[in-house]
Scaffold this active site. Structure first.
Site, PDB file in Angstrom:
ATOM      1  N   ASP A 136      20.559  28.192   8.821  1.00  0.00           N
ATOM      2  CA  ASP A 136      20.502  27.119   7.832  1.00  0.00           C
ATOM      3  C   ASP A 136      21.784  26.297   7.861  1.00  0.00           C
ATOM      4  OD1 ASP A 136      18.085  28.145   7.035  1.00  0.00           O
ATOM      5  OD2 ASP A 136      18.951  29.314   5.384  1.00  0.00           O
TER       6      ASP A 136
HETATM    7  N1  URA Z   1      18.112  33.775   6.979  1.00  0.00           N
HETATM    8  C1  URA Z   1      18.360  32.743   6.147  1.00  0.00           C
HETATM    9  O1  URA Z   1      17.907  32.721   5.016  1.00  0.00           O
HETATM   10  N2  URA Z   1      19.131  31.751   6.599  1.00  0.00           N
HETATM   11  C2  URA Z   1      19.677  31.729   7.826  1.00  0.00           C
HETATM   12  O2  URA Z   1      20.387  30.788   8.159  1.00  0.00           O
HETATM   13  C3  URA Z   1      19.418  32.807   8.680  1.00  0.00           C
HETATM   14  C4  URA Z   1      18.630  33.820   8.242  1.00  0.00           C
END
Ligand code: URA
Length: 240
Positions: free
Chosen positions: A103
């Site tokens: 993310d």
């Molecule tokens: N899980 C998430 O919620 N975000 C990420 O960036 C990676 C795994």
């Protein structure tokens, strides 16, 4: 492979730039000046030089990045900064892409490569490559959460996540945990915690299989994989 393709793949310039170099007699193949950009060359056997400098052909690039927050894991985006924006010019001609998605606000280990087969091995849930994250969580993480993760929590859309291994490092108003999962659904870790009524406040990926984040890399920095790391990646490809 055509000489102009090989040279442009190696970042020497566009096909047009390469034509110009040939015209200026700045390219030699096995010691002979070449003018024909369509000449077929063997990147392993032929000795190719530009302005007297030997050109070693490299097909793939494998970069380990410590992803900085504020960048999306995509090659292009109309509004946001991407992880590709963190790369220097000299690797861009390989056209690397991020393996799996972190993310925008997530930090940590991100592999960038142009090797599609390896990317598939690392992200496919069928291959069971564990991804380990460190997170801080608002609220007490309990042994019941550990059991729920082990059994596979049900996300808000009804999907039952594959078992995750949750380790509590510190439990408190703000808890610290590590979690290992083998799939990478959108916001997976955050949604797994939401499923047990808690919120992730910080997330960092520490490892993917045997690939561990090099903690000397500052946020946004990257380096090529070491020989050992590369050997591990090639061993995954061997299972194709
Ligand atoms: N899980 C998430 O919620 N975000 C990420 O960036 C990676 C795994």
């Amino acid at each position: 492979m055509r000489l102009d393709k090989l040279l442009s793949n190696m970042g020497i310039g566009s096909r047009k730039d390469v034509k110009m170099l040939l015209k200026k007699k700045q390219v030699t193949v096995n010691g002979t000046v070449v003018k024909d950009s369509s000449m077929k060359v063997d990147s392993d056997a032929d000795d190719i030089k530009v302005k007297g400098e030997i050109i070693t052909y490299q097909q793939y690039i494998y970069l380990m990045m410590n992803k900085a927050p504020g960048h999306v894991s995509a090659t292009t985006d109309t509004r946001e900064k991407t992880v590709i924006d963190l790369l220097r010019e000299d690797v861009l001609h390989f056209k690397p892409f991020p393996v799996g998605r972190l993310d925008k606000d997530t930090e940590g280990l991100l592999l960038l490569t142009n090797d599609g087969d390896l990317a598939h091995q690392l992200v496919s849930p069928k291959k069971n490559v564990g991804k380990t994250y460190y997170a801080t969580i608002a609220g007490f993480v309990t042994d019941e959460d550990v059991t729920a993760f082990q059994e596979g929590v049900v996300l808000e859309d009804g999907y039952k996540a594959k078992p995750g291994e949750l380790r509590i490092l510190q439990s408190g108003d703000i808890s610290e945990i590590e979690v290992t999962i083998t799939e990478g659904k959108f916001h997976q870790v955050k949604r797994m915690f939401e499923a047990v009524g808690k919120k992730v406040t910080y997330l960092k990926r520490l490892s993917m299989g045997d690939l561990k984040l090099d903690d000397t890399l500052k946020l946004g920095e990257y380096r090529e994989l070491t020989d050992n790391e590369l050997a591990y990646c090639m061993s995954l490809k061997d299972t194709l």
